[in-house]
Design an enzyme around this catalytic site. Structure first.
Site, PDB file in Angstrom:
ATOM      1  N   HIS A  27       2.812   8.041  -3.237  1.00  0.00           N
ATOM      2  CA  HIS A  27       2.604   9.365  -2.637  1.00  0.00           C
ATOM      3  C   HIS A  27       3.923  10.117  -2.448  1.00  0.00           C
ATOM      4  O   HIS A  27       4.121  10.801  -1.444  1.00  0.00           O
ATOM      5  CB  HIS A  27       1.896   9.248  -1.284  1.00  0.00           C
ATOM      6  N   ASN A  45      -7.571   9.776   1.466  1.00  0.00           N
ATOM      7  CA  ASN A  45      -7.443  10.278   0.102  1.00  0.00           C
ATOM      8  C   ASN A  45      -8.528  11.316  -0.159  1.00  0.00           C
ATOM      9  O   ASN A  45      -9.411  11.524   0.668  1.00  0.00           O
ATOM     10  CB  ASN A  45      -7.601   9.137  -0.909  1.00  0.00           C
TER      11      ASN A  45
HETATM   12  C1  HEM Z   1      -3.376  -2.265   1.324  1.00  0.00           C
HETATM   13  C2  HEM Z   1      -3.519  -1.044   0.893  1.00  0.00           C
HETATM   14  C3  HEM Z   1      -2.442  -0.008   0.994  1.00  0.00           C
HETATM   15  C4  HEM Z   1      -1.108  -0.155   1.189  1.00  0.00           C
HETATM   16  C5  HEM Z   1      -0.324  -1.445   1.343  1.00  0.00           C
HETATM   17  C6  HEM Z   1      -0.527   1.175   1.218  1.00  0.00           C
HETATM   18  C7  HEM Z   1       0.817   1.455   1.364  1.00  0.00           C
HETATM   19  C8  HEM Z   1       1.372   2.705   1.400  1.00  0.00           C
HETATM   20  C9  HEM Z   1       2.769   2.975   1.539  1.00  0.00           C
HETATM   21  C10 HEM Z   1       3.858   1.913   1.633  1.00  0.00           C
HETATM   22  C11 HEM Z   1       2.932   4.316   1.576  1.00  0.00           C
HETATM   23  C12 HEM Z   1       4.234   5.083   1.729  1.00  0.00           C
HETATM   24  C13 HEM Z   1       4.355   5.528   3.170  1.00  0.00           C
HETATM   25  C14 HEM Z   1       5.655   6.232   3.480  1.00  0.00           C
HETATM   26  O1  HEM Z   1       6.672   5.998   2.817  1.00  0.00           O
HETATM   27  O2  HEM Z   1       5.668   7.023   4.450  1.00  0.00           O
HETATM   28  C15 HEM Z   1       1.626   4.894   1.471  1.00  0.00           C
HETATM   29  C16 HEM Z   1       1.381   6.238   1.508  1.00  0.00           C
HETATM   30  C17 HEM Z   1       0.117   6.752   1.553  1.00  0.00           C
HETATM   31  N1  HEM Z   1      -1.075   6.068   1.439  1.00  0.00           N
HETATM   32 FE1  HEM Z   1      -1.300   4.109   1.244  1.00  0.00          FE
HETATM   33  N2  HEM Z   1      -1.518   2.105   1.058  1.00  0.00           N
HETATM   34  C18 HEM Z   1      -2.704   1.426   0.924  1.00  0.00           C
HETATM   35  C19 HEM Z   1      -3.945   1.968   0.752  1.00  0.00           C
HETATM   36  C20 HEM Z   1      -4.234   3.295   0.908  1.00  0.00           C
HETATM   37  C21 HEM Z   1      -5.548   3.858   0.986  1.00  0.00           C
HETATM   38  C22 HEM Z   1      -6.863   3.059   0.901  1.00  0.00           C
HETATM   39  C23 HEM Z   1      -5.395   5.191   1.176  1.00  0.00           C
HETATM   40  C24 HEM Z   1      -6.430   6.256   1.348  1.00  0.00           C
HETATM   41  C25 HEM Z   1      -7.587   6.069   1.876  1.00  0.00           C
HETATM   42  C26 HEM Z   1      -3.973   5.476   1.238  1.00  0.00           C
HETATM   43  C27 HEM Z   1      -3.434   6.719   1.465  1.00  0.00           C
HETATM   44  C28 HEM Z   1      -2.096   6.970   1.545  1.00  0.00           C
HETATM   45  C29 HEM Z   1      -1.550   8.297   1.746  1.00  0.00           C
HETATM   46  C30 HEM Z   1      -2.333   9.582   1.912  1.00  0.00           C
HETATM   47  C31 HEM Z   1      -0.168   8.153   1.746  1.00  0.00           C
HETATM   48  C32 HEM Z   1       0.852   9.268   1.882  1.00  0.00           C
HETATM   49  C33 HEM Z   1       1.078   9.618   3.327  1.00  0.00           C
HETATM   50  C34 HEM Z   1       2.042  10.781   3.418  1.00  0.00           C
HETATM   51  O3  HEM Z   1       1.637  11.879   3.029  1.00  0.00           O
HETATM   52  O4  HEM Z   1       3.177  10.584   3.845  1.00  0.00           O
HETATM   53  N3  HEM Z   1      -3.297   4.308   1.063  1.00  0.00           N
HETATM   54  N4  HEM Z   1       0.687   3.889   1.343  1.00  0.00           N
END
Ligand code: HEM
Length: 490
Positions: A108, A181
């Site tokens: 992201h 999402n």
């Molecule tokens: C085990 C599953 C998941 C892991 C380990 C994971 C991990 C991460 C990580 C490490 C980031 C970066 C965060 C940052 O640097 O601030 C991120 C961002 C993000 N993830 Fe996940 N994620 C997972 C599943 C999901 C799912 C299922 C969704 C949606 C339903 C999701 C939505 C997002 C969004 C929207 C961001 C961006 C947030 C922003 O705008 O700063 N992720 N995720």
């Protein structure tokens, strides 16, 4: 104003330029040098003889051939005079510039934020004691970040990719982050698979190009991803714009005494009674499944109004940090395995990406008063003057908050690594495909044919995918098989 409580900020009302430590700068255009262009050779000798006067590494790069016109046809080597290490402002300015970039988000990375408010429109105080949901009309400030998932910070927004939809509610009882999402389901149901999944979706480490053969190879081991792919390869895979994009929480949270997920649109919830979890042909905590709206209707809760642009991209987008673990009283986690992994992952990456005190950054800090004994660490800019930084103490008036309820469910069982019982991977993607008009189905088929036709997709992987789609919908499998001239192998 108490000068010691002042937050560091570059302010336009400063009467003059200053260094970061506040010293006046009398010339922000030129660096401090010694010497003039006259007597060049003599000066060079002097410089070489006086090491202490110059930054050695600057020396070579400033020896240059002067233009013949400017110096009466005389071709010569010249110096403008060496730069002094004591030009503190220059060193500070360059050092700051050298460090302007921070690591981008591991996923992201590319995003845009907007601010506004959430307003409760329907009373759900019977479901949750969350203060910000207490009554219709209550407004809570929010910041939202829309993002693409896979590619880098500077990548195009037009690529086929799921979209992030993250909302930070600045409530009176602390922040609540809804990190969702634009699709209501996800690729995998176990967090153990997330890093491999992202590696497969990201560009090839050798070529740095995103390649379908790697993606299809990885997901050929994961039929639970079919439902997500029925969104990604659909027209929705490249959304028209943010204004026409839905957001879904995907993971299940517990509203105290009730289970709920926040699936789509601005602000609806679906709820089920925990006692009814076994009534379905799928596991309600499986993020590869939707909760059918005809059985579990959408309940309106509120509206999200985005009416203000951010003031600064770095401060309110790059430094913005969401985490699914950040909840308020009245909302709690569920046993959803993916959510449990996410609870750890986000703050962990943010401590690396932004530093251990990232929650003190204005965009991440709660808007309500907050207090604890976490202190010091890199870049801690909270000014504290207490002498009691331990707990409990007979001298510190701080007391516990009023106890708020958490889910009373009892956990018992063997430690085990296991898959869920009701995988049911094919039913919902098949239903989704059949709900489309023929031309939408055709576009979906064409995208799959293109992806599966790539030369490095092996015959085995191609056959597996045709077999998966046949199990979701027989006619879809047949179409793919005939376009690709392959027979399903399993
Ligand atoms: C085990 C599953 C998941 C892991 C380990 C994971 C991990 C991460 C990580 C490490 C980031 C970066 C965060 C940052 O640097 O601030 C991120 C961002 C993000 N993830 Fe996940 N994620 C997972 C599943 C999901 C799912 C299922 C969704 C949606 C339903 C999701 C939505 C997002 C969004 C929207 C961001 C961006 C947030 C922003 O705008 O700063 N992720 N995720």
């Amino acid at each position: 104003m108490d000068p010691y409580k002042h937050r560091p900020s570059s302010a336009f009302n400063s009467p003059y330029w200053t260094t970061n430590s506040g010293a006046p700068i009398w010339n922000n255009n030129s660096s401090l040098t010694v010497g003039s262009r006259a007597n060049l050779w003599q000066k060079m000798n002097i410089v070489i003889g006086c090491e202490g006067f110059r930054l050695g590494s600057f020396f070579d790069s400033r020896v240059r051939i002067m233009s013949t016109q400017r110096f009466d046809l005389q071709i010569t080597l010249s110096l403008t005079g060496p730069i002094l290490l004591e030009d503190y402002h220059l060193v500070e300015k360059i050092a700051n510039f050298d460090r302007e970039r921070i690591p981008e988000r591991v996923v992201h990375a590319r995003g845009a934020s907007a601010k506004g408010f959430f307003e409760v429109t329907h009373d759900i105080s019977n479901l949750s004691c969350a203060d910000f949901l207490r009554a219709p009309g209550v407004q809570t400030p929010v910041i939202v970040r829309f993002s693409t998932v896979i590619h880098e910070r500077g990548s195009p927004e037009t690529l086929r990719d799921p979209r992030g939809f993250a909302v930070k509610f600045y409530t009176r009882e602390g922040n609540f982050d809804l990190v969702g999402n634009n699709f209501p389901v996800f690729f995998v149901r176990d967090g153990m698979k997330f890093p491999d999944m992202v590696h497969a979706l990201k560009p090839n480490p050798k070529s740095h190009i995103q390649e379908n053969w790697r993606i299809l190879d990885f997901f050929s081991h994961h039929p639970e991803s079919l439902h997500m792919f029925s969104f990604l390869f659909d027209d929705l895979g490249v959304p028209q714009d943010y204004r026409h994009m839905e957001g879904a929480g995907v993971n299940t949270y517990t509203l105290i005494n009730k289970l709920a997920t926040i699936p789509s649109g601005n602000c609806f919830i679906q709820t089920i009674d925990p006692d009814h979890e076994d009534r379905f042909d799928f596991d309600p905590l499986d993020v590869t499944k939707i909760w059918p709206e005809d059985i579990l209707p959408l309940q309106p809760v509120g509206r999200l109004v985005l009416n203000k642009n951010i003031d600064n991209f770095f401060a309110e987008n790059e430094q913005l940090a969401f985490c699914p673990a950040i909840v308020v009283p009245g909302i709690y986690y569920s046993d959803d395995k993916l959510l449990q992994t996410r609870i750890f992952s986000y703050s962990d990456t943010q401590r690396h990406r932004l530093g251990p005190n990232y929650l003190q950054l204005p965009v991440n800090a709660p808007k309500c008063v907050h207090h604890n004994n976490h202190h010091e660490g890199f870049m801690n800019f909270m000014h504290r003057d207490e002498e009691i930084n331990y707990f409990p103490s007979r001298l510190d008036p701080s007391r516990h908050a009023e106890r708020f309820p958490i889910p009373p469910a009892v956990c018992s069982g063997r430690r085990e690594k296991c898959v869920i019982e009701k995988e049911n991977n094919f039913k919902q993607p098949g239903e989704r495909y059949r709900s489309w008009e023929p031309d939408r189905q055709e576009r979906f088929v064409r995208r799959w044919v293109d992806a599966l036709s790539e030369p490095r997709v092996t015959h085995e992987v191609r056959s597996i995918w045709i077999s998966y789609w046949s199990q979701a919908d027989k006619s879809l499998g047949q179409k793919l098989a005939s376009h690709l001239n392959v027979r399903p192998s399993i």
